[in-house]
Write a protein that holds these residues in place. Sequence first.
Motif, PDB file in Angstrom:
ATOM      1  N   ASP A 154     -61.316 -97.329 -20.457  1.00 40.09           N
ATOM      2  CA  ASP A 154     -61.620 -96.609 -19.221  1.00 40.09           C
ATOM      3  C   ASP A 154     -60.420 -96.517 -18.298  1.00 40.09           C
ATOM      4  O   ASP A 154     -60.308 -95.568 -17.518  1.00 40.09           O
ATOM      5  CB  ASP A 154     -62.769 -97.295 -18.480  1.00 40.09           C
ATOM      6  N   TRP A 155     -59.544 -97.524 -18.357  1.00 44.43           N
ATOM      7  CA  TRP A 155     -58.463 -97.633 -17.377  1.00 44.43           C
ATOM      8  C   TRP A 155     -57.140 -97.980 -18.049  1.00 44.43           C
ATOM      9  O   TRP A 155     -57.114 -98.404 -19.195  1.00 44.43           O
ATOM     10  CB  TRP A 155     -58.800 -98.697 -16.324  1.00 44.43           C
ATOM     11  N   PHE A 156     -56.069 -97.857 -17.283  1.00 42.13           N
ATOM     12  CA  PHE A 156     -54.735 -98.216 -17.752  1.00 42.13           C
ATOM     13  C   PHE A 156     -54.282 -99.577 -17.236  1.00 42.13           C
ATOM     14  O   PHE A 156     -53.418-100.215 -17.827  1.00 42.13           O
ATOM     15  CB  PHE A 156     -53.713 -97.158 -17.315  1.00 42.13           C
ATOM     16  N   THR A 157     -54.860-100.045 -16.139  1.00 42.14           N
ATOM     17  CA  THR A 157     -54.424-101.309 -15.548  1.00 42.14           C
ATOM     18  C   THR A 157     -54.973-102.505 -16.304  1.00 42.14           C
ATOM     19  O   THR A 157     -54.416-103.598 -16.244  1.00 42.14           O
ATOM     20  CB  THR A 157     -54.861-101.371 -14.074  1.00 42.14           C
ATOM     21  N   PRO A 186     -60.116 -84.021 -22.779  1.00 40.30           N
ATOM     22  CA  PRO A 186     -61.409 -84.376 -22.179  1.00 40.30           C
ATOM     23  C   PRO A 186     -61.489 -85.812 -21.671  1.00 40.30           C
ATOM     24  O   PRO A 186     -62.057 -86.063 -20.602  1.00 40.30           O
ATOM     25  CB  PRO A 186     -62.410 -84.125 -23.307  1.00 40.30           C
ATOM     26  N   ALA A 187     -60.941 -86.766 -22.404  1.00 39.32           N
ATOM     27  CA  ALA A 187     -60.979 -88.158 -21.946  1.00 39.32           C
ATOM     28  C   ALA A 187     -60.154 -88.325 -20.683  1.00 39.32           C
ATOM     29  O   ALA A 187     -60.527 -89.064 -19.768  1.00 39.32           O
ATOM     30  CB  ALA A 187     -60.478 -89.090 -23.052  1.00 39.32           C
ATOM     31  N   LEU A 188     -59.035 -87.643 -20.616  1.00 39.55           N
ATOM     32  CA  LEU A 188     -58.185 -87.707 -19.436  1.00 39.55           C
ATOM     33  C   LEU A 188     -58.904 -87.102 -18.229  1.00 39.55           C
ATOM     34  O   LEU A 188     -58.836 -87.646 -17.114  1.00 39.55           O
ATOM     35  CB  LEU A 188     -56.871 -86.964 -19.713  1.00 39.55           C
ATOM     36  N   GLN A 189     -59.607 -86.000 -18.451  1.00 40.07           N
ATOM     37  CA  GLN A 189     -60.351 -85.395 -17.343  1.00 40.07           C
ATOM     38  C   GLN A 189     -61.442 -86.327 -16.829  1.00 40.07           C
ATOM     39  O   GLN A 189     -61.675 -86.416 -15.614  1.00 40.07           O
ATOM     40  CB  GLN A 189     -60.955 -84.065 -17.785  1.00 40.07           C
ATOM     41  N   VAL A 195     -61.241 -91.904 -11.229  1.00 37.91           N
ATOM     42  CA  VAL A 195     -60.315 -92.259 -10.149  1.00 37.91           C
ATOM     43  C   VAL A 195     -60.794 -91.665  -8.836  1.00 37.91           C
ATOM     44  O   VAL A 195     -60.804 -92.334  -7.794  1.00 37.91           O
ATOM     45  CB  VAL A 195     -58.880 -91.784 -10.475  1.00 37.91           C
ATOM     46  N   ARG A 196     -61.208 -90.404  -8.861  1.00 36.80           N
ATOM     47  CA  ARG A 196     -61.662 -89.741  -7.629  1.00 36.80           C
ATOM     48  C   ARG A 196     -62.897 -90.406  -7.041  1.00 36.80           C
ATOM     49  O   ARG A 196     -63.153 -90.307  -5.838  1.00 36.80           O
ATOM     50  CB  ARG A 196     -61.944 -88.261  -7.909  1.00 36.80           C
ATOM     51  N   GLU A 197     -63.657 -91.101  -7.880  1.00 37.16           N
ATOM     52  CA  GLU A 197     -64.878 -91.757  -7.423  1.00 37.16           C
ATOM     53  C   GLU A 197     -64.633 -93.143  -6.835  1.00 37.16           C
ATOM     54  O   GLU A 197     -65.574 -93.769  -6.326  1.00 37.16           O
ATOM     55  CB  GLU A 197     -65.867 -91.849  -8.586  1.00 37.16           C
TER      56      GLU A 197
END
Length: 219
Positions: A154-157, A186-189, A195-197
């Motif tokens: 889900d994340w990069f961190t 699609p996964a990137l979108q 992130v926006r949430e």
Amino acid sequence: MSNSGAALTVYGMSTSGNCHKVRLLLEQLGTRYEWCEVDSAAGQTHTPEFLAMNPNGKVPLVRRNDGRVLTESNAILFWLAEGTPFLPTDGWQRAQALSWMFFEQYSHEPYIAVARFICGWTPMDSPRRDELPRLRERGHQALAVMEQHLTAHDWFTGPHYGIADIALHAYTAVAEDAGLALSGYPALQRWLQRVREQAGYTPMPTPTAEVQARLAASR
């Protein structure tokens, strides 16, 4: 939250992804800071006053009230996030987060950010536009690496949202300004939407109408 009585001053160009990273984290941390707008595209980072703070002539730059200065966007993110949920405490996870932040500065930003700058901040007849095909090719390579990671994570961190996501989000969110369509990722979108949430999310300010017109004409 910007505040003129804050202990931290941020020098940055609002429409720069590297600068917006810092603003986004500060907003999400709820940290008081003063924003000092610096138009690097107009040469304002090369005045004697600015060069006295950063001889490299770049933003972002943060200055504490005690006079200490820190430059380089991802170093600033790391410092601000220390001791917060935005930076993992586990050493291996911290290193993983840093690896993505190095990826962002070495394999992502030099192509997507530079292509965006050429599209929006140079004349339509600029010889630099000859660089766009190669920059876009390399930009898509970086986006493909991110897409592969995001098919399983889900994340990069680490297991949670944090500074590596902030670092990579900045210019990915405006990649279409650089002529890089995101429809094939699609996964990137879905990651961009996550992130926006996040609480305290702040979008990058819109460039001037003149810059927007060039960006639209360059796609």
